[in-house]
Design an enzyme around this catalytic site. Structure first.
Site, PDB file in Angstrom:
ATOM      1  CB  SER A  25      -0.909   0.027   1.240  1.00 54.12           C
ATOM      2  OG  SER A  25      -1.714  -1.110   1.302  1.00 54.12           O
TER       3      SER A  25
ATOM      4  CG  HIS B 233      -2.491  -0.549  -3.554  1.00 55.64           C
ATOM      5  ND1 HIS B 233      -2.804   0.765  -3.282  1.00 55.64           N
ATOM      6  CD2 HIS B 233      -2.804  -1.244  -2.420  1.00 55.64           C
ATOM      7  CE1 HIS B 233      -3.284   0.869  -2.065  1.00 55.64           C
ATOM      8  NE2 HIS B 233      -3.295  -0.336  -1.514  1.00 55.64           N
TER       9      HIS B 233
ATOM     10  CD  GLU C 147      -3.269   3.553  -5.918  1.00 58.12           C
ATOM     11  OE1 GLU C 147      -3.295   4.793  -5.965  1.00 58.12           O
ATOM     12  OE2 GLU C 147      -2.782   2.938  -4.951  1.00 58.12           O
TER      13      GLU C 147
ATOM     14  CG  ASN D   2      -3.108   4.214   0.852  1.00 56.07           C
ATOM     15  OD1 ASN D   2      -4.304   4.419   1.089  1.00 56.07           O
ATOM     16  ND2 ASN D   2      -2.613   2.999   0.809  1.00 56.07           N
TER      17      ASN D   2
END
Length: 697
Positions: free
Chosen positions: A406, A427, A439, A477
């Site tokens: 992540s 991801h 992702e 993130n």
């Protein structure tokens, strides 16, 4: 006639065949052709007209190339009224999909027949508008008010069987649409059947529209189009005449067309289709992937394995020991059981997926023939490097090695192997078999065909795949870390975490940031903060109240207590009284004098932090286009679709005002509120984020 509509006569029946591939969209040529065909049939003395679509579908909806442009005459509303008023019998034969304007054309016909596989619907609310060619007036007359409200406000597709049951169509029959439609029209003529315009049917029964409106608005978390559609259906029931109802529908349609929400939803519609199309991959052939390895069978690993199995890909899952492997198998079986119960897969498919297609193992040697491996182990660089060394030693040449990390540096992970060109980040978002976002994180040495394979796998798994460069947290993130910090700073300065959650759910998020933290596990953010602490800039403000919660063992829902207290059997949580104590202690330790925040200021600061970090992500090339950021936030972080995404929202608000506010906030915290250079450039040049999206096309 136009080339888009072919005219044919069979005895006293005129046949209008739509031939506007690929989906017979209702563009100007089709509308002109239908109008000319009706007029010609009347002039030639035909007794009936059959309308059907060539190829794979009836009219699948509007022509998306006309979105946002003035509709050329004949407009669809006038065309539908003209079809309905024809002085002969009009029959529509439906196959494939009859969506939006396609269903409105069918409803303006006098009789409707469909093949069993046909799908119908009025999905306009998903584009921020409502059916504007009589759909909200005609559908309630044939299906009843409650059924029409459900179909229109949800925008859902429904099949021929339900359409027949609800009165939307008159008959379901196997066969080619031309043949069954022609036979039906002949039967109607032989029976002396009358014209049957829907506009002449009695007005449908009224319901408590105010209650339905409020319920629909709440269900849509502030989205206007479904609730506004309720008022259009209300006009079908209460207007003095059908014509008055059409006028009211058009007024409401026009209001929505001029709304920011319509712009946001149209942006989301086109961006969702553009985000996975990368020019640099146009001529790159992806590698074949028939089997996938998954390392780690926890919630994330089991979800990834489930997604692969549902896509018809065989899976080899590696766990540390037999007990953990068995537990992973049970998680996967549980996930697939949900799909079985919902009718998404058959019992035979379930048995195959949990049997032949899934192998549980404890040794890396079991991966020697897989085409791609995804690790989903603990978020620790040393652990990741050890896993990739083992994969490098055991996987065949050409196998792609992917990490589900992540936050961590994919380049550093790749360096642990002898084949960095085969390494990529994939991801997923939890639960991986449910969440739509993927992702695709491209490292410095990743081969183009490996990138292409990542996108091809994402498409196969029915994900919205977004390209990301390498940085801490990638696109989503990293941005989340920024807006969560903004929320923490506001709490430290006097806002309540519960006020912030309320403001953001009022904006349209399903949950506020503190409730999300509880759901994800507060220990995750705690671990990330500890990992970053040695490299933290001394100018950065640091809050401690969230750490205090974690130090006391309160990690959110998993422990029953975080920012909220969760009781078994009760939905949601109640504010944790300890939180106020921790915040007060943090304020006292840092010498902060708390102040009040208005809801408007909370929303503005939260969104400005999101937009500013997103602009940095685009400016640095981590995201290629603003729309990439928007799709990540929409599909991975619950950003309200009707706002289009944070950068579309920023365009609609005005970038100059956002930059001005950021510069004001920077006076109190110049480190956190450093304006993004890209944002400054766009404002100076009088441009917006969408200009960058258009430049990439």
């Amino acid at each position: 006639m136009t080339h888009a509509i072919h005219y044919e006569r069979v005895d006293d029946i005129a046949i209008l065949k739509a031939q506007n591939p690929p989906v017979n969209a209702l563009g100007i040529d089709v509308r002109l052709g239908l109008l000319a065909g009706i007029e010609r049939a009347e002039a030639e003395g035909a007794r009936a007209v059959l309308i059907y679509g060539d190829g794979r579908t009836f009219f699948a909806g509007a022509d998306i190339r006309e979105f946002g442009k003035p509709m050329k005459d004949p407009g669809l509303p006038d065309l539908c009224n003209r079809i309905e008023s024809a002085d002969l019998i009009v029959v529509s034969a439906l196959h494939g999909t009859a969506l939006g304007g396609g269903l409105e054309v069918a409803l303006s016909s006098h009789y409707r027949i469909a093949v069993p596989s046909a799908k119908m619907g009025l999905p306009e609310v998903h584009l921020g508008i409502l059916p504007g060619a009589g759909g909200t007036q005609r559908l309630p007359r044939v299906a009843g008010t409650e059924a029409a409200l459900d179909m229109i406000t949800s925008g859902r597709h429904f099949g021929a069987a339900e359409a027949l049951e609800k009165g939307v169509i008159d008959r379901v029959q196997e066969g080619e649409p031309r043949e069954i439609g022609l036979a039906y029209a002949r039967e109607l003529l032989d029976q002396g059947a009358p014209r049957r315009p829907v506009c002449d049917m009695p007005a449908p029964a009224a319901v408590d529209f105010d209650a339905v409106y409020e319920k629909t608005l709440a269900k849509g978390r502030g989205q206007l189009s479904p609730a506004t559609a309720v008022r259009a259906v209300q006009a079908a029931c209460e207007a003095a005449s059908f014509l008055e109802g059409l006028r009211r529908e058009r007024e409401l349609f026009t209001e929505l067309m001029e709304s920011d929400q319509r712009q946001g939803l149209i942006h989301a519609f086109f961006s969702e289709r553009a985000v996975s199309k990368l020019p640099e991959l146009a001529d790159v052939t992806p590698r074949d992937v028939a089997s996938v390895g998954v390392i780690g069978g926890g919630t994330m690993g089991a979800g990834i394995a489930t997604a692969a199995l549902l896509a018809g890909v065989s899976v080899v899952l590696i766990e540390r020991d037999a007990s953990a492997a068995e537990a992973a198998g049970q998680r996967i079986s549980g996930n697939l059981s949900g799909a079985l119960k919902r009718g998404k897969i058959s019992q035979d498919q379930f048995d195959t997926m949990t049997g032949d297609a899934l192998e549980l193992a404890t040794e890396y040697g079991a991966l020697e023939q897989v085409d791609l491996v995804i690790e989903a182990v603990f978020e620790d660089m040393d652990v990741k490097r050890e896993v990739f060394k083992a994969l490098d030693a055991n996987c065949k040449p050409g196998a792609i090695l992917a990490s589900n990390t992540s936050y961590l540096d994919i380049n550093e992970i790749a360096a642990a192997t002898s084949r960095p060109r085969d390494v990529i980040g994939l991801h997923f978002f939890s639960p991986a078999h449910v969440m739509k976002l993927l992702e695709v994180v491209v490292a410095d040495q990743t081969d183009p065909d490996v990138v292409a394979t990542g996108f091809a796998l994402g498409k196969r798994l029915r994900k919205i795949s977004v390209r990301s460069g390498v940085c801490d947290g990638f696109i989503g993130n990293r941005i989340m870390n920024a807006y969560r910090k903004a929320a923490d700073y506001m709490v430290l300065d006097g806002a309540s975490p519960y006020q912030i959650d309320r403001v953001m759910t009022g904006f349209g998020f399903a949950m506020g940031p503190f409730a999300v933290g509880d759901l994800a596990g507060l220990d995750i953010g705690w671990a990330a903060r500890k990992r970053r602490a040695p490299h933290r800039d001394p100018r950065e403000r640091v809050v401690h109240f969230a750490d205090m919660l974690c130090e006391g063992g309160d990690f959110g829902q998993k422990t029953g207590k975080g920012f909220y207290v969760y009781e078994a059997g009760k939905r949601g949580g109640t504010p944790n009284p300890d939180v106020e104590k921790y915040i007060a202690q943090d304020q006292a330790d840092q010498g902060v004098s708390p102040r009040e925040f208005s809801d408007a200021e909370i929303l503005r600061r939260y969104m400005c932090a999101m937009v500013n970090e997103a602009a940095k992500v685009v400016g640095e090339g981590i995201a290629r286009r603003p729309l990439d950021v928007d799709m990540v936030l929409l599909f991975g972080y619950g950003f309200p679709r009707y706002h289009g995404g944070p950068l579309k929202w920023a365009d609609l608000q005005g970038l100059a005002g956002i930059l001005e506010d950021i510069e004001t906030y920077a006076k109190e915290d110049p480190y956190f509120w450093q304006p993004a250079p890209l944002l400054q450039t766009l404002v100076a040049e009088g441009r917006c984020f969408d200009d960058l999206n258009k430049a990439e096309k």
